[in-house]
Design a protein around this motif. Structure first.
Motif, PDB file in Angstrom:
ATOM      1  N   LEU A   1       0.842  -1.202   0.000  1.00  0.00           N
ATOM      2  CA  LEU A   1       0.000   0.000   0.000  1.00  0.00           C
ATOM      3  C   LEU A   1       0.872   1.245   0.000  1.00  0.00           C
ATOM      4  N   GLY A   2       1.937   1.181   0.802  1.00  0.00           N
ATOM      5  CA  GLY A   2       2.858   2.309   0.896  1.00  0.00           C
ATOM      6  C   GLY A   2       3.510   2.598  -0.435  1.00  0.00           C
ATOM      7  N   ILE A   3       3.926   1.543  -1.134  1.00  0.00           N
ATOM      8  CA  ILE A   3       4.598   1.729  -2.422  1.00  0.00           C
ATOM      9  C   ILE A   3       3.679   2.443  -3.396  1.00  0.00           C
ATOM     10  N   ALA A   4       2.434   1.971  -3.459  1.00  0.00           N
ATOM     11  CA  ALA A   4       1.490   2.589  -4.385  1.00  0.00           C
ATOM     12  C   ALA A   4       1.329   4.066  -4.076  1.00  0.00           C
ATOM     13  N   ARG A   5       1.323   4.385  -2.780  1.00  0.00           N
ATOM     14  CA  ARG A   5       1.125   5.787  -2.407  1.00  0.00           C
ATOM     15  C   ARG A   5       2.354   6.620  -2.706  1.00  0.00           C
ATOM     16  N   VAL A   6       3.512   6.068  -2.341  1.00  0.00           N
ATOM     17  CA  VAL A   6       4.757   6.801  -2.568  1.00  0.00           C
ATOM     18  C   VAL A   6       4.963   7.048  -4.052  1.00  0.00           C
ATOM     19  N   ALA A   7       4.705   6.028  -4.856  1.00  0.00           N
ATOM     20  CA  ALA A   7       4.922   6.165  -6.290  1.00  0.00           C
ATOM     21  C   ALA A   7       3.935   7.156  -6.889  1.00  0.00           C
ATOM     22  N   GLY A   8       2.752   7.225  -6.307  1.00  0.00           N
ATOM     23  CA  GLY A   8       1.689   7.992  -6.935  1.00  0.00           C
ATOM     24  C   GLY A   8       1.609   9.450  -6.548  1.00  0.00           C
ATOM     25  N   GLU A   9       2.153   9.814  -5.389  1.00  0.00           N
ATOM     26  CA  GLU A   9       1.954  11.181  -4.924  1.00  0.00           C
ATOM     27  C   GLU A   9       2.796  12.173  -5.714  1.00  0.00           C
TER      28      GLU A   9
ATOM     29  N   MET B   1       1.211   0.221 -14.858  1.00  0.00           N
ATOM     30  CA  MET B   1       1.846  -1.085 -15.011  1.00  0.00           C
ATOM     31  C   MET B   1       2.959  -1.266 -13.969  1.00  0.00           C
ATOM     32  N   ILE B   2       3.735  -0.213 -13.761  1.00  0.00           N
ATOM     33  CA  ILE B   2       4.845  -0.336 -12.804  1.00  0.00           C
ATOM     34  C   ILE B   2       4.313  -0.589 -11.399  1.00  0.00           C
ATOM     35  N   VAL B   3       3.292   0.189 -11.008  1.00  0.00           N
ATOM     36  CA  VAL B   3       2.717  -0.012  -9.675  1.00  0.00           C
ATOM     37  C   VAL B   3       2.156  -1.432  -9.556  1.00  0.00           C
ATOM     38  N   ALA B   4       1.488  -1.890 -10.621  1.00  0.00           N
ATOM     39  CA  ALA B   4       0.934  -3.243 -10.594  1.00  0.00           C
ATOM     40  C   ALA B   4       2.043  -4.273 -10.476  1.00  0.00           C
ATOM     41  N   LEU B   5       3.139  -4.032 -11.183  1.00  0.00           N
ATOM     42  CA  LEU B   5       4.258  -4.969 -11.164  1.00  0.00           C
ATOM     43  C   LEU B   5       4.866  -5.056  -9.755  1.00  0.00           C
ATOM     44  N   VAL B   6       5.086  -3.879  -9.163  1.00  0.00           N
ATOM     45  CA  VAL B   6       5.664  -3.854  -7.817  1.00  0.00           C
ATOM     46  C   VAL B   6       4.737  -4.549  -6.828  1.00  0.00           C
ATOM     47  N   ALA B   7       3.442  -4.255  -6.954  1.00  0.00           N
ATOM     48  CA  ALA B   7       2.476  -4.861  -6.039  1.00  0.00           C
ATOM     49  C   ALA B   7       2.468  -6.371  -6.197  1.00  0.00           C
ATOM     50  N   THR B   8       2.514  -6.833  -7.450  1.00  0.00           N
ATOM     51  CA  THR B   8       2.513  -8.275  -7.681  1.00  0.00           C
ATOM     52  C   THR B   8       3.748  -8.929  -7.066  1.00  0.00           C
ATOM     53  N   THR B   9       4.890  -8.283  -7.277  1.00  0.00           N
ATOM     54  CA  THR B   9       6.121  -8.825  -6.707  1.00  0.00           C
ATOM     55  C   THR B   9       5.995  -8.956  -5.200  1.00  0.00           C
ATOM     56  N   SER B  10       5.489  -7.896  -4.553  1.00  0.00           N
ATOM     57  CA  SER B  10       5.350  -7.949  -3.097  1.00  0.00           C
ATOM     58  C   SER B  10       4.394  -9.042  -2.670  1.00  0.00           C
TER      59      SER B  10
END
Lengths: 348, 289
Positions: free
Chosen positions: A254-262, A326-335
């Motif tokens: 969740l944090g990654i998605a937020r950090v990447a998106g802000e 796609m990048i956020v999805a990729l990172v989330a999938t990896t996690s």
């Protein structure tokens, strides 16, 4: 009452309660579908419009330029009856070859050619750095709060503060980072400033979730370990933290998605509109931390509000948004894969 | 009081050679061989214990003999588990607990003294919990957990302890082919015996058992009870139980608690056959509790 012959005591009859049940059921169902529709609409727009810049008809079917080049200006002109669309570098080469092209009426559009490679690199760097800081600080704080601290007024105050921190708007974090890191610490607009600003922004998420996953580790594991003569820290390190890790990783997704998106926290602290050099292109190692970078969300912001809009810029906007998703999805999938792997190792 | 006490003395890690039997080292170092059979190991005197403002134990005085099984019985909330957890200071983990008055001495050392190392105490006083709590690690790692904490790394030594502990817990034959499988794959009864094996792997002198069979079926319970019988030769056992037959079957002495007070403490036979107190009699005959 003249009941029909088929009537029995369990026969269904339309009652008010039944009607209400049906109405409310459909209301809830419609609400769910509406949410689903909105999500699908957003996704579809980005995918449909963005895939035009990301994919191409010719092999290798993926527009590699878009992923590997820096943004360039696009030059559109008519030459010998043919409509030409060239990026900055290609346009110069073309002019050199065909000197008469210089006289042709040419329209130029900034950032509409080339690719978004520096933005991808910048976002990845920002995410990795800030999540590292946030996880280290957050997990340490969660361990202290959940394992060591005795409940008291002070601890309740700290928890309240953390909750409040979660509600602070991201632009305020941006201003805070600008004031503290950029100006007071004199780090300028740099990766370091961005890392800390973003880390502070996701810290409440990381702390709260880490605490939750520490709490979910059964008390018996702690007691069992302590009863064998382990110190508290040995217990936490060997018999609590490994089991809590999957949960902590989930929170960091969740944090990654937020950090990447802000966009707001980095626009004053770390992001450049455009930068020629790539981040590793530095003279000495320490410079690496004190340079600003381009970032995907900020690039989207720039190309969709800071430059004149037209059909050419739209390509970059949606292309960038698509890649970003796609990048956020990729990172989330990896996690998630990593989390499941860990979870299977430690199951109870 | 002499501070160079048995609790801070640790000969185990310095003895490299394997020993034939369990738990002999601690006794050989701590007591002289001519000590009487009914040596007092744990001496509790006038103990008051509080959870916050509410008093859980009132003026408990009780002596536990070495190498005997002592059962603590009584209805729920009577304080028997609280007393048990006082013996290895597990109550330290709960906020707001305190000892109001009285002393708990193990081998004449006050275990709530300022200079007591709780870690060292818990190595000497092992514990088996009501809910079996094998760690989500392999059987081997479960058993070696305590030793690894003490810095034992030699594989031969660890292997030896694993086999010895599992044999002592009557689990060796059942798990010797899958030592590296997860301890959570075992049945409930096996899990509890694994926890017992884990506790004896660090060679404590005393093993505290907090209702070790309450979650087990009768067959698994019988196995654990049999085990308690065998463990008595090397360890001092204090067991809390709800099951009066269990207390009768596997303990030498029984203490009956009611409302945080020790009502009666005597030979198990006496408690069950000829109790001195009418409350005890009512409880053991099943009229209340």
């Amino acid at each position: 009452m003249n009941a029909p012959a088929t009537a029995h005591i369990f026969k269904a009859r339309p009652t008010t309660a039944r009607r209400r049940e049906k109405t409310s059921f459909w209301l809830f169902r419609a609400a769910t579908y509406l949410v689903l529709f909105c999500g699908a609409a957003v996704f579809a727009t980005i995918v449909v419009k963005g895939s035009r810049s990301v994919f191409q008809a010719k092999a290798p079917f993926i527009n590699t330029t878009f992923f590997t080049e820096a943004p360039e200006s696009l030059y559109v002109f008519e030459y010998q009856g043919k409509k030409m669309e060239l990026g900055d570098k290609a346009y110069r080469a073309f002019k050199a070859q065909n000197p008469d092209a210089a006289t042709v009426k040419t329209e130029s559009y900034v950032y509409s050619a080339g690719g978004i490679f520096p933005c991808i690199v910048g976002t990845v760097l920002l995410v990795v750095g800030s999540m590292t800081i946030a996880l280290i600080l957050g997990v340490c704080a969660a361990i202290y709060l959940n394992e060591y601290a005795r409940d008291g007024r002070f601890i309740r105050f700290i928890r309240l503060a953390i909750l409040n921190l979660a509600g602070v708007p991201s632009i305020v974090f941006g201003l805070f980072g600008f004031g503290l890191f950029v100006l007071f610490f004199d780090w300028n607009v740099s990766l370091l400033s961005g890392w800390f600003t973003l880390a502070f922004m996701v810290l409440p998420v990381v702390i709260t979730a880490s605490e939750e996953s520490l709490k979910s580790v059964p008390k018996g594991f702690r007691e069992g370990s302590l009863a064998l003569g382990a110190t508290k820290w040995q217990t936490i390190r060997k018999n609590v933290l490994p089991y809590a890790l999957p949960g902590i990783l989930t929170s960091s997704i969740l944090g990654i998605a937020r950090v990447a998106g802000e966009t707001a926290p980095i626009m004053f602290t770390a992001a450049y509109v455009v930068r020629d050099k790539l981040p590793w292109d530095v003279e000495k190692f320490s410079d690496f931390f004190f340079q600003g970078v381009m970032a995907l969300p900020y690039h989207i912001y720039v190309v969709s509000s800071k430059i004149p809009q037209n059909e050419y810029t739209e390509r970059v906007q949606y292309g960038t948004a698509f890649v970003f998703l796609m990048i956020v999805a990729l990172v989330a999938t990896t996690s998630i894969v990593l989390r499941n792997h860990l979870r299977n190792r430690y199951k109870w | 009081m002499v501070i160079a006490d048995p609790l801070s003395m640790d000969t185990r890690s310095s003895v490299p050679t394997p020993r034939p039997t369990m738990g002999t080292s601690s006794l050989a170092t701590a007591g002289d061989s001519s000590a009487p059979a009914s040596e007092i190991l744990i001496d509790i005197e006038h103990l008051d214990f509080f959870y916050g403002a509410s008093q859980a134990l009132h003026d408990i005085t009780l002596q536990v003999e070495a190498k005997k099984a002592t059962a603590l019985i009584g209805p729920s909330g009577c304080g028997k588990s609280t007393l048990l957890r006082c013996l290895n200071r597990m109550n330290d983990l709960i906020d707001g607990t305190r000892i109001g008055r009285g002393t708990i001495k193990i081998r004449d050392v006050e275990i709530n003294g300022r200079d007591i190392d709780v870690i060292e105490l818990r190595k000497r006083v092992g514990m088996v919990f009501q809910k079996s709590n094998p760690f989500p690690k392999s059987i081997y790692e479960n058993i070696t957990y305590g030793l690894r904490l003490q810095g034992v790394k030699t594989k031969a030594q660890l292997d030896e302890v694993v086999e010895r502990s599992l044999r002592a817990a009557a689990l060796w034959d059942e798990v010797k082919d899958r030592l590296h499988a997860s301890g959570l794959g075992l049945s409930g009864g096996q899990q509890q015996r694994l926890c017992i094996a884990r506790a004896i792997a660090v060679e404590p002198e005393i093993i505290l058992m907090d209702e070790p069979c309450s979650a087990l079926d009768p067959i698994a319970t019988a196995k654990v009870e049999e085990l308690i019988h065998e463990l008595k030769t090397n360890f001092t056992i204090v067991i809390v139980t709800h099951n009066m037959q269990q207390a009768a079957r596997c303990s030498d002495r029984t203490a009956f608690f009611y409302m945080g007070r020790l009502v009666e403490y005597a030979e198990t036979r006496t408690i069950f056959m000829n109790p001195g107190n009418p409350q005890t009699e009512a409880y053991v005959s099943g009229r209340f509790g």
